[in-house]
Design a protein around this motif. Structure first.
Motif, mmCIF file in Angstrom:
data_model
loop_
_atom_site.group_PDB
_atom_site.id
_atom_site.type_symbol
_atom_site.label_atom_id
_atom_site.label_comp_id
_atom_site.label_asym_id
_atom_site.label_seq_id
_atom_site.Cartn_x
_atom_site.Cartn_y
_atom_site.Cartn_z
ATOM 1 N N ASP A 266 1.731 9.260 11.261
ATOM 2 C CA ASP A 266 1.556 10.256 10.211
ATOM 3 C C ASP A 266 1.188 9.546 8.905
ATOM 4 N N LYS A 267 0.789 10.356 7.937
ATOM 5 C CA LYS A 267 0.471 9.839 6.589
ATOM 6 C C LYS A 267 -0.494 8.652 6.676
ATOM 7 N N ILE A 268 -1.541 8.847 7.452
ATOM 8 C CA ILE A 268 -2.535 7.784 7.645
ATOM 9 C C ILE A 268 -3.425 7.714 6.411
ATOM 10 N N SER A 269 -3.523 6.522 5.857
ATOM 11 C CA SER A 269 -4.303 6.335 4.634
ATOM 12 C C SER A 269 -5.301 5.199 4.828
ATOM 13 N N ILE A 270 -6.569 5.489 4.567
ATOM 14 C CA ILE A 270 -7.616 4.467 4.588
ATOM 15 C C ILE A 270 -7.905 4.085 3.146
ATOM 16 N N VAL A 271 -7.793 2.801 2.838
ATOM 17 C CA VAL A 271 -7.901 2.318 1.464
ATOM 18 C C VAL A 271 -9.097 1.385 1.335
ATOM 19 N N LYS A 272 -9.870 1.578 0.279
ATOM 20 C CA LYS A 272 -11.038 0.733 0.035
ATOM 21 C C LYS A 272 -10.644 -0.552 -0.688
ATOM 22 N N ASP A 273 -11.422 -1.605 -0.446
ATOM 23 C CA ASP A 273 -11.172 -2.856 -1.150
ATOM 24 C C ASP A 273 -11.939 -2.855 -2.470
ATOM 25 N N ILE A 274 -11.923 -3.976 -3.162
ATOM 26 C CA ILE A 274 -12.533 -4.063 -4.482
ATOM 27 C C ILE A 274 -14.047 -3.831 -4.424
ATOM 28 N N ASN A 275 -14.631 -4.004 -3.228
ATOM 29 C CA ASN A 275 -16.071 -3.784 -3.049
ATOM 30 C C ASN A 275 -16.377 -2.393 -2.503
ATOM 31 N N PHE A 276 -15.367 -1.521 -2.549
ATOM 32 C CA PHE A 276 -15.506 -0.115 -2.127
ATOM 33 C C PHE A 276 -15.813 0.033 -0.637
ATOM 34 N N LYS A 277 -15.330 -0.908 0.145
ATOM 35 C CA LYS A 277 -15.456 -0.822 1.596
ATOM 36 C C LYS A 277 -14.113 -0.423 2.193
ATOM 37 N N ASN A 278 -14.142 0.409 3.241
ATOM 38 C CA ASN A 278 -12.910 0.768 3.936
ATOM 39 C C ASN A 278 -12.330 -0.491 4.566
ATOM 40 N N ARG A 279 -11.216 -0.973 4.008
ATOM 41 C CA ARG A 279 -10.741 -2.289 4.398
ATOM 42 C C ARG A 279 -9.293 -2.300 4.882
ATOM 43 N N PHE A 280 -8.510 -1.272 4.525
ATOM 44 C CA PHE A 280 -7.095 -1.265 4.877
ATOM 45 C C PHE A 280 -6.681 0.103 5.397
ATOM 46 N N VAL A 281 -5.707 0.079 6.294
ATOM 47 C CA VAL A 281 -5.131 1.324 6.809
ATOM 48 C C VAL A 281 -3.611 1.190 6.771
ATOM 49 N N SER A 282 -2.954 2.232 6.327
ATOM 50 C CA SER A 282 -1.503 2.298 6.447
ATOM 51 C C SER A 282 -1.146 3.590 7.167
ATOM 52 N N ALA A 283 -0.027 3.564 7.885
ATOM 53 C CA ALA A 283 0.394 4.745 8.639
ATOM 54 C C ALA A 283 1.897 4.676 8.864
ATOM 55 N N VAL A 284 2.533 5.845 8.918
ATOM 56 C CA VAL A 284 3.968 5.938 9.073
ATOM 57 C C VAL A 284 4.311 6.373 10.496
ATOM 58 N N LYS A 285 5.281 5.705 11.095
ATOM 59 C CA LYS A 285 5.738 6.098 12.429
ATOM 60 C C LYS A 285 6.585 7.363 12.311
ATOM 61 N N VAL A 286 6.214 8.380 13.048
ATOM 62 C CA VAL A 286 6.900 9.667 12.977
ATOM 63 C C VAL A 286 8.296 9.549 13.578
ATOM 64 N N GLU A 287 9.257 10.113 12.894
ATOM 65 C CA GLU A 287 10.650 10.074 13.364
ATOM 66 C C GLU A 287 10.838 10.989 14.564
#
Length: 287
Positions: A266-287
């Protein structure tokens, strides 16, 4: 071999050798770093002491370093170290050279997590740079770092000692994890191999010829192999409500998001790096 042993003369000579390969600014920066590393002269001191004379052995040391640069060997491997955020990190050809993007990954974690009392696992630790930065900035943390490479583990241990942080190291293969893990984590982070072989032609010789292929490339037909392995591992070892953090191939962001959904994150987030490229992903394990 040399017409002069005066520092400024040698810098001019080697600049002429390097500029056709790296351009003026990068060539000058690399020479300044080499001189600072080998002779302890800061950039200001190099300017003020331009008449500084080198001994025969010092000239040979600088000459051999420039010779390696001309063969595209990364500067960091030549001097055996680099800086990651504010931490000195030893590197060799058994580990990747830490990238600025990976510094952004650490910052993302520090911005999103409580800065105390976390159990953290860094998978594919390489030089240990991620684990070290997190251990140094999160108080009362218990940081673990895993890698399949014995050489990488040895380098990471050395770096942990240099930076005075306590990290537990695990030599293991995330694709076939053993029973070496006996507890759960609040955060699992990984910067796994994510460059597809079809993208190899886009890479520079200094990367292809010197950095470890095992840490760079992934099968074109299974580009999410390591992410999937980590998600399976996290089913057992990531606490409910815990978070995954990944550095990713920008071309695979949507595919990875879908995979995380299928694994019930859940709460999956795709984050861009300083060059505006999709570079990071964070996600929460659902309880």
């Amino acid at each position: 071999m040399w017409k002069s042993n005066i520092l400024i003369d040698l810098k001019h000579m080697y600049l002429n050798d390097l500029i056709p390969i790296y351009g003026k600014d990068e060539s000058l920066q690399m020479l300044n770093i080499l001189i600072g590393h080998y002779f302890g002269l800061s950039r200001v001191e190099q300017t003020l002491q331009s008449a500084y004379k080198l001994s025969e052995s010092e000239m040979l040391k600088l000459h051999m370093a420039v010779k390696q640069l001309k063969k595209n060997k990364p500067l960091q491997y030549i001097i055996g170290e680099t800086t990651f955020i504010d931490y000195k990190i030893k590197v060799n050809e058994g580990v990747l050279i830490p990238r600025p993007e990976t510094e952004e990954l650490v910052k993302l974690i520090l911005d999103n997590e409580n800065l105390s009392d976390l159990n953290i696992l860094d998978i594919g630790t390489g030089s240990g740079c991620i684990a070290i930065a997190l251990a140094a900035n999160i108080t009362n943390s218990h940081v673990y770092a895993m890698d399949i490479s014995k050489k990488a583990i040895e380098t990471a241990k050395q770096n942990a000692n240099i930076n005075n942080v306590n990290i537990q190291f695990i030599e293991d293969d995330i694709n076939k994890p053993s029973s070496k893990i006996s507890h759960n984590f609040d955060v699992i982070v990984s910067n796994p191999p994510y460059v597809r072989y079809l993208e190899k032609s886009q890479m520079k010789p200094n990367v292809l010829d010197y950095e470890p292929e095992i840490a760079l490339f992934v099968d074109d037909h299974k580009p999410l192999k390591f992410y999937t392995a980590i998600m399976n591992f996290a089913k057992l070892f990531l606490n409910d409500g815990g978070r995954l953090y990944f550095e990713i191939n920008e071309a695979l962001a949507d595919e990875l998001r879908q995979s995380l959904l299928e694994y019930n994150y859940d709460k999956i987030s795709i984050v861009k790096d300083i060059n505006f490229k999709n570079r990071f992903v964070s996600a929460v394990k659902v309880e």
